[in-house]
Design a protein around this motif. Structure first.
Motif, PDB file in Angstrom:
ATOM      1  N   GLY A 169       4.891  -3.426 107.404  1.00 57.57           N
ATOM      2  CA  GLY A 169       4.957  -1.979 107.571  1.00 57.57           C
ATOM      3  C   GLY A 169       4.155  -1.184 106.572  1.00 57.57           C
ATOM      4  O   GLY A 169       4.014   0.035 106.717  1.00 57.57           O
ATOM      5  N   LEU A 170       3.588  -1.845 105.535  1.00 56.07           N
ATOM      6  CA  LEU A 170       2.864  -1.109 104.504  1.00 56.07           C
ATOM      7  C   LEU A 170       1.415  -0.816 104.891  1.00 56.07           C
ATOM      8  O   LEU A 170       0.662  -0.260 104.093  1.00 56.07           O
ATOM      9  CB  LEU A 170       2.902  -1.867 103.180  1.00 56.07           C
ATOM     10  CG  LEU A 170       4.301  -2.092 102.592  1.00 56.07           C
ATOM     11  CD1 LEU A 170       4.196  -2.757 101.231  1.00 56.07           C
ATOM     12  CD2 LEU A 170       5.071  -0.778 102.486  1.00 56.07           C
ATOM     13  N   SER A 171       1.017  -1.207 106.100  1.00 57.20           N
ATOM     14  CA  SER A 171      -0.328  -0.887 106.584  1.00 57.20           C
ATOM     15  C   SER A 171      -0.276  -0.008 107.831  1.00 57.20           C
ATOM     16  O   SER A 171      -1.289   0.238 108.464  1.00 57.20           O
ATOM     17  CB  SER A 171      -1.105  -2.181 106.905  1.00 57.20           C
ATOM     18  OG  SER A 171      -1.335  -2.921 105.718  1.00 57.20           O
ATOM     19  N   GLY A 172       0.919   0.461 108.188  1.00 59.21           N
ATOM     20  CA  GLY A 172       1.091   1.291 109.378  1.00 59.21           C
ATOM     21  C   GLY A 172       0.813   2.755 109.122  1.00 59.21           C
ATOM     22  O   GLY A 172       0.285   3.132 108.065  1.00 59.21           O
ATOM     23  N   PRO A 173       1.199   3.632 110.065  1.00 59.05           N
ATOM     24  CA  PRO A 173       0.925   5.075 109.947  1.00 59.05           C
ATOM     25  C   PRO A 173       1.494   5.704 108.678  1.00 59.05           C
ATOM     26  O   PRO A 173       0.894   6.596 108.098  1.00 59.05           O
ATOM     27  CB  PRO A 173       1.593   5.656 111.203  1.00 59.05           C
ATOM     28  CG  PRO A 173       1.639   4.520 112.173  1.00 59.05           C
ATOM     29  CD  PRO A 173       1.839   3.289 111.347  1.00 59.05           C
ATOM     30  N   ASP A 174       2.672   5.254 108.252  1.00 57.86           N
ATOM     31  CA  ASP A 174       3.291   5.786 107.034  1.00 57.86           C
ATOM     32  C   ASP A 174       3.165   4.815 105.861  1.00 57.86           C
ATOM     33  O   ASP A 174       3.880   4.931 104.866  1.00 57.86           O
ATOM     34  CB  ASP A 174       4.780   6.080 107.292  1.00 57.86           C
ATOM     35  CG  ASP A 174       4.987   7.104 108.396  1.00 57.86           C
ATOM     36  OD1 ASP A 174       4.233   8.100 108.420  1.00 57.86           O
ATOM     37  OD2 ASP A 174       5.882   6.903 109.240  1.00 57.86           O
ATOM     38  N   LEU A 176       0.940   4.301 103.506  1.00 57.00           N
ATOM     39  CA  LEU A 176       0.515   4.757 102.186  1.00 57.00           C
ATOM     40  C   LEU A 176       1.677   5.346 101.405  1.00 57.00           C
ATOM     41  O   LEU A 176       1.899   5.005 100.236  1.00 57.00           O
ATOM     42  CB  LEU A 176      -0.619   5.772 102.321  1.00 57.00           C
ATOM     43  CG  LEU A 176      -1.182   6.313 100.997  1.00 57.00           C
ATOM     44  CD1 LEU A 176      -1.704   5.176 100.128  1.00 57.00           C
ATOM     45  CD2 LEU A 176      -2.286   7.330 101.257  1.00 57.00           C
ATOM     46  N   LEU A 177       2.425   6.229 102.034  1.00 52.96           N
ATOM     47  CA  LEU A 177       3.557   6.852 101.343  1.00 52.96           C
ATOM     48  C   LEU A 177       4.613   5.812 100.983  1.00 52.96           C
ATOM     49  O   LEU A 177       5.173   5.841  99.879  1.00 52.96           O
ATOM     50  CB  LEU A 177       4.168   7.945 102.223  1.00 52.96           C
ATOM     51  CG  LEU A 177       3.287   9.172 102.490  1.00 52.96           C
ATOM     52  CD1 LEU A 177       4.003  10.154 103.403  1.00 52.96           C
ATOM     53  CD2 LEU A 177       2.905   9.856 101.182  1.00 52.96           C
ATOM     54  N   CYS A 201      -3.642   0.398 103.796  1.00 55.13           N
ATOM     55  CA  CYS A 201      -3.634   1.803 103.366  1.00 55.13           C
ATOM     56  C   CYS A 201      -3.952   1.927 101.879  1.00 55.13           C
ATOM     57  O   CYS A 201      -4.756   2.770 101.473  1.00 55.13           O
ATOM     58  CB  CYS A 201      -2.281   2.441 103.663  1.00 55.13           C
ATOM     59  SG  CYS A 201      -1.783   2.426 105.387  1.00 55.13           S
ATOM     60  N   MET A 202      -3.323   1.085 101.070  1.00 54.23           N
ATOM     61  CA  MET A 202      -3.559   1.146  99.631  1.00 54.23           C
ATOM     62  C   MET A 202      -4.974   0.698  99.285  1.00 54.23           C
ATOM     63  O   MET A 202      -5.606   1.247  98.379  1.00 54.23           O
ATOM     64  CB  MET A 202      -2.534   0.275  98.896  1.00 54.23           C
ATOM     65  CG  MET A 202      -1.148   0.867  98.804  1.00 54.23           C
ATOM     66  SD  MET A 202      -1.077   2.423  97.882  1.00 54.23           S
ATOM     67  CE  MET A 202      -1.615   1.891  96.262  1.00 54.23           C
TER      68      MET A 202
END
Length: 226
Positions: A169-174, A176-177, A201-202
């Motif tokens: 889930g750390l590469s999905g739409p949310d 980054l946050l 994202c990161m």
């Protein structure tokens, strides 16, 4: 006076923010280290902190290539989101210098929220400590360390030296946050030297975020040379 949406996107966005500037100085892009354009401080050059160095990786190969650059013999390490333990055993061997954790004092604990996955990891790598846990419940992770890796009072170190994160889930739409929130939570709870996180994202942020001090110093060097 046209709508700004009709024009080209901005070349740069300048943000006046202490926290963003701080992050920009400690966030690293793996590819820049591999090609020599950037250098990650060695473990001996870094101290443990609630604001650790962060490396944002994508893909298993890039994630694992960071192990020799971030883990040293004797480290207390943890992988959150260990799955069946393939990366965990590599981290454990790097920290214990060959697998003998009792001799070096180093280890890596594998944590995953799937009980079946953890049971598979335990069967495959019986010499590595694994446990069921939640990445967001940092107090639970500290208790797991105390339960799995007993130390005398003199040897006991709070938290971890190195944290590896491979959470879905750390590469999905949310992503980054959520990644930033998780890094902040783990940093404050464990005070590690380094956090390596697998997140597209990161990694994208690491490729775009620049501390103004580096830009300013580069411009000054250009002026001096001219």
């Amino acid at each position: 006076s046209g709508n700004i949406r009709d024009g080209p996107p901005p070349r740069a966005v300048i943000i006046k923010s202490t926290s963003v500037a701080n992050l920009s100085r400690r966030l690293y892009h793996p590819q820049r280290m591999f090609d020599g354009t950037s250098r990650l401080p060695t473990p001996d050059e870094l101290g443990r902190s609630h604001e650790p160095v962060v490396v944002a990786a994508v893909g298993v190969e890039e994630y694992r290539r960071m192990i020799p650059l971030t883990v040293r013999r004797g480290d207390h390490a943890v992988e959150v989101g260990c799955h069946v333990g393939t990366s965990t055993i590599m981290l454990h061997r790097a920290a214990s210098s060959g697998g003998d954790a009792s001799a070096a004092g180093g280890f890596c604990i594998g944590i995953d929220n799937g009980r079946r996955i953890v049971n598979i990891a335990k069967k495959q790598y019986s010499d590595v400590p694994f446990a069921v846990g939640d990445a967001w419940r940092t107090a639970q992770l500290i208790r797991i360390k105390d339960q799995l890796v007993p130390h005398s009072a003199a040897e006991k170190l709070l938290g971890f030296d190195v944290v590896y994160i491979d959470v879905g889930g750390l590469s999905g739409p949310d992503g980054l946050l959520e990644s930033l929130a998780l890094i902040d939570s783990i940093g404050c709870a464990f005070e590690p030297r380094c956090v390596v996180i697998k997140s597209t994202c990161m990694r994208n942020l690491a490729g775009r975020l620049r501390p103004f001090s580096k830009i300013w110093n580069a411009e000054k060097k250009k002026v001096i040379k001219s």
